[in-house]
Design an enzyme around this catalytic site. Sequence first.
Site, PDB file in Angstrom:
ATOM      1  N   GLY A  66       0.803  -1.220   0.000  1.00  0.00           N
ATOM      2  CA  GLY A  66       0.000   0.000   0.000  1.00  0.00           C
ATOM      3  C   GLY A  66       0.827   1.256   0.000  1.00  0.00           C
ATOM      4  O   GLY A  66       0.411   2.293  -0.548  1.00  0.00           O
ATOM      5  N   ALA A  67       2.024   1.189   0.582  1.00  0.00           N
ATOM      6  CA  ALA A  67       2.887   2.368   0.610  1.00  0.00           C
ATOM      7  C   ALA A  67       3.305   2.766  -0.802  1.00  0.00           C
ATOM      8  O   ALA A  67       3.430   3.952  -1.123  1.00  0.00           O
ATOM      9  CB  ALA A  67       4.119   2.112   1.474  1.00  0.00           C
TER      10      ALA A  67
END
Length: 529
Positions: free
Chosen positions: A419-420
């Site tokens: 997700g980063a």
Amino acid sequence: MTVLHERPAGPPEPDARGRVAELMGMREQAVAGPGEKATEAQHAKGKLTARERIELLLDPGSFNEVEQLRRHRATGFGLETKRPYTDGVITGWGTVEGRMVFVYAHDFRIFGGALGEAHATKIHKIMDMALAAGGPLVSLNDGAGARIQEGVSALAGYGGIFQRNTKASGVIPQISVMLGPCAGGAAYSPALTDFVFMVRDTSQMFITGPDVVRAVTGEEITQNGLGGADVHAETSGVCHFAYDDEETCLAEVRYLLSLLPSNNREMPPAVTGPDAVGGSCDALLDLVPVDGNRPYDMTQVIEELVDDGDCLEVHERWARNIVCALARLDGHAVGIVANQPQTLAGVLDIGASEKAARFVQFCDAFNIPIVTLLDVPGFLPGVDQEHGGIIRHGAKLLYAYCNATVPRISLILRKAYGGAYIVMDSQSIGADLTYAWPTNEIAVMGAEGAANVIFRRQTAAAEDPEAMRARMVKEYKAELMHPYYAAERGLVDDVIDPAETREVLVSSLAMLRNKHADLPSRKHGNPPQ
């Protein structure tokens, strides 16, 4: 016949020259302030006077004062006998490097810089002028809060300032320079502005002071320990820049203004690029280790890319696992957001997400292109992060990028996991161009973690589980994490030689300079809080 009686003899009416002399005397009194003793007391605290500060901030001879002769009309508690000119605040406009800037400065020598009705009205007027003229507003804060003798009128004055801070947000740059105490509700005006500067030892900000803290909680703490420059620069994140003295602080305010447009309808000022556009960055080949587990200093990478190696890092000492900086590429201002592998391996956490989100929003509001440098292993795991709201705080950064319409370029140096990777301005959330170095690894997670999930049964059933795990990790890397996997699928526009990074960024930003993008019609969004 009507007889005209002569007027009784008396002192002659003053002529124009006499009136002008009277005016000059009043102006001299206003400029001098309450006297040499008060000025000496200010200097003894290691602080400059309001006018000395304005002289350092603005170009020589450019200051035009507004309402210099204003005096309060309050009565009671002895106020009617003390009616100094300026009423404790100096307001006006001038230039910084030839560009118009509006300023107000509290004069601590008069009523301790405390805000009363007339004082507030002067600030309201200069704020309205700044907004109407489209010029940056700089406040030089050195005041003791609301003027208690004027009661609710003083409090209402703060309300007017807050309302104008909010109205001007995203329209003109607003910079707060803390040069003395700022307590109680007064601290909310700086918090509403774009940047807060502080000077060590002489400036403090807090809602409730040490005496109140001691009475309520029993904790013993000094003013600097509670709300000094270092506390807000390192712990709370309230302060963006902290310096040892006022001269350096105000010089840096001038530098910041040189990077910003006057308002949201203009582009940032451009200068002649000091470096050749095609200059090679061979040093980058050695600065960034290929091994994704080895740390390095991302600021050194940034210095290799930007003009003259010169940048202004925002919130340098808070949330150090991410870097936010203003700089120039080929003479044009750019905002840089970059993971910092030297701190917490460059992970995103609550502080980093908030820091980067607000910086992205600022750049977008003032037409400053954003370059994002990725080397991020993911979000920081942990109970404290989850209970602290990493979901909503991380969503702030995601929202900021998705909402930004300025040119956006992302560059993946090494790791970009999970997700980063998506949140850090991936192509899927609207980056205009996405580049990667041959050292990039873009994946849902690291190869070891992925292999443990995908090949758990095979590994457990193998005669040599460790050998099997190592083979599966190698296979996963070869299949899904090779440097060209994302490029083959159009998720990266190009894989580039690190030495050519500056040239690629400069030419890409030049192409995007006239980018135009519209957001859906709405009153405003509802960003995560």
